[in-house]
Design an enzyme around this catalytic site. Structure first.
Site, short mmCIF file in Angstrom:
data_model
loop_
_atom_site.label_atom_id
_atom_site.label_comp_id
_atom_site.label_asym_id
_atom_site.label_seq_id
_atom_site.Cartn_x
_atom_site.Cartn_y
_atom_site.Cartn_z
N HIS A 137 -25.81 22.09 85.48
CA HIS A 137 -25.71 20.84 85.44
C HIS A 137 -25.41 20.85 84.00
O HIS A 137 -26.11 20.90 83.04
CB HIS A 137 -27.15 20.43 85.67
CG HIS A 137 -27.23 18.97 85.18
ND1 HIS A 137 -27.67 17.97 86.28
CD2 HIS A 137 -28.09 18.38 83.61
CE1 HIS A 137 -27.75 17.15 85.55
NE2 HIS A 137 -27.59 16.86 83.71
N CYS A 138 -24.46 19.94 83.63
CA CYS A 138 -23.63 19.48 82.37
C CYS A 138 -24.77 18.19 81.85
O CYS A 138 -24.50 17.09 81.93
CB CYS A 138 -22.45 19.52 81.91
SG CYS A 138 -21.74 19.23 80.26
N GLY A 139 -25.02 18.42 80.67
CA GLY A 139 -25.84 17.64 80.10
C GLY A 139 -24.72 16.12 79.24
O GLY A 139 -25.06 15.36 78.61
N ASN B 28 -24.11 14.20 81.63
CA ASN B 28 -24.97 13.44 83.26
C ASN B 28 -24.73 14.29 83.77
O ASN B 28 -24.91 12.72 84.88
CB ASN B 28 -25.09 12.06 82.34
CG ASN B 28 -26.18 11.46 82.23
OD1 ASN B 28 -27.32 12.44 82.56
ND2 ASN B 28 -26.70 9.95 82.91
N ASN B 29 -24.20 14.83 84.41
CA ASN B 29 -23.57 15.56 85.94
C ASN B 29 -23.87 16.10 86.38
O ASN B 29 -23.24 17.52 85.28
CB ASN B 29 -22.26 14.09 86.23
CG ASN B 29 -22.00 14.82 87.72
OD1 ASN B 29 -22.69 14.79 89.08
ND2 ASN B 29 -21.02 13.86 87.81
#
Length: 390
Positions: free
Chosen positions: A186-188, A191-192
């Protein structure tokens, strides 16, 4: 000059430690310890300080902010990314565009830089808003057929949250609240989740921003070199100030002049150089994962599995050696072993079975890369797949 070098090295150390300190290559190094302090230790001290000053209400307020920022989808890092790329481009345009065209750069770089930033933002939007590969009741049978279980790190089980079968290589993201096919992480910043359908955009994002930062670093360097040439700084230093015309004699004076006259441009150039190195590392890491058809999530799963199997094999070898030793001691006919033989005897742990990674999803470099570029769920054959259990 030395202050600038030390500042750049410290900045690079902090940034690399914060972003990459958890990588296996840095295990047991000061970078890992700095990463642990920056991500856990400093926050823990801060939380204790807030609790001491403001009491339980202050601690609960901080924990609420932490929950919103770290445990739920939010656009904070997306906004920060847009602010960084927009602010950097603004300062570059304000401080450098007045010298373009120059001695080494033509006027077209005013437009190519804007185009480069625009493409970068487009890739950012594609990565952020493309479905990562959500697994639901309607497509779970196709994903089960497309990604068979290897019965090593992926076995037949049900997602306890979504209440549907869990395809191999998928993972339920606690932040997004959904199961994602071929889950990477999950890549902050996006946001996805990064999964089956948007890994290609994520890789393109990393590669393009690396090239963009490298382009910016070189372009600013050429702007500064052009100013040196146009203002004849080297000629003035050698002719009017009598400085020897050699690199080691001129370098300190040229750097001093640049810092005094173009400090903004130099800071921007150092910043872009550091970011380009970080992006090169990230891209190289993920490109290697794609080459071997592995994900970040699977890398940690394999590491845990290999460590578990190694310990299990060592325990079995030790138990077998202990059993053999006890049976040997009970035999009266056995002659006492020489001390030299006992010294050079192999350790039972050396006879333990070697655990190797057996990635059944690795089908060759070109096939693996093509699977990332052209995901299975986007192919016509995907909708025709049927689960073996159907």
């Amino acid at each position: 000059m030395w202050v600038l070098i030390i500042h750049g090295l410290i900045t690079a150390l902090v940034v690399v430690s914060f972003l990459c300190g958890q990588w296996p290559v840095f295990e047991g190094t000061p970078i890992e310890r700095i990463h642990r302090f920056l991500t856990f230790g400093a926050y823990d001290y801060f939380l204790r300080f807030v609790g001491f000053v403001c009491g339980e209400k202050g601690t609960n307020a901080i924990l609420s902010v932490e929950y919103f920022c770290c445990d739920r989808p939010n656009p904070i890092l997306q906004i920060i990314y847009l602010a960084i790329i927009g602010g950097t481009y603004y300062f570059i345009a304000k401080s450098c565009f007045s010298y373009i065209p120059g001695y080494y750069l033509s006027g077209i770089h005013r437009y190519t830089s804007l185009l480069g930033v625009g493409v970068g933002i487009l890739l950012f939007l594609l990565t952020s808003f493309t479905d990562a590969g959500t697994v639901n009741a309607e497509n779970v049978s196709q994903y089960l057929s497309a990604y068979p279980y290897d019965n090593i790190i992926f076995t037949d089980k049900e997602c306890s949250t979504c209440k549907i079968p869990k395809p191999a290589r998928s993972k339920h993201c606690g932040i997004c609240g959904r199961c994602v096919a071929r889950f990477d992480h999950h890549c902050g910043w996006m946001n996805n989740c990064i999964g089956e359908r948007n890994t290609r955009y994520f890789l393109a994002f990393l590669l393009w921003h690396f090239l963009l930062c490298l382009y910016g670093t070189i372009a600013i360097g050429l702007v500064l070199a052009g100013r040196l040439k146009e203002l004849r700084v080297v000629y003035i230093l050698t002719v009017y100030y009598g400085i020897e015309n050699s690199f080691y004699s001129l370098a300190p004076h040229v750097v001093q002049w640049l810092l005094g006259s173009y400090n903004t441009q130099i800071l921007l150039m150092v910043f872009l150089a550091i970011v380009s190195l970080l992006l090169a590392g990230f891209f190289g890491y993920h490109a290697n994962l794609c080459r071997t058809n592995t994900t970040t999530n699977e890398t940690f799963k394999w590491q845990d599995y290999i460590n578990w199997r190694r310990k299990l094999n060592e325990a079995r070898a030790s138990a077998a050696a202990l059993k053999s030793s006890i049976s040997g001691m009970s035999s009266e006919s056995k002659l006492p072993e020489s001390k030299w033989k006992a010294f050079f005897r192999r350790s039972p742990l050396e006879d333990a079975e070697v655990v190797v990674k057996n990635n059944v999803y690795d089908k060759g470099m070109f096939h693996n890369i093509w699977e990332v570029i052209y995901p299975l769920s986007t192919r016509r054959s995907f909708s025709q797949r049927k689960s073996k259990s159907t």
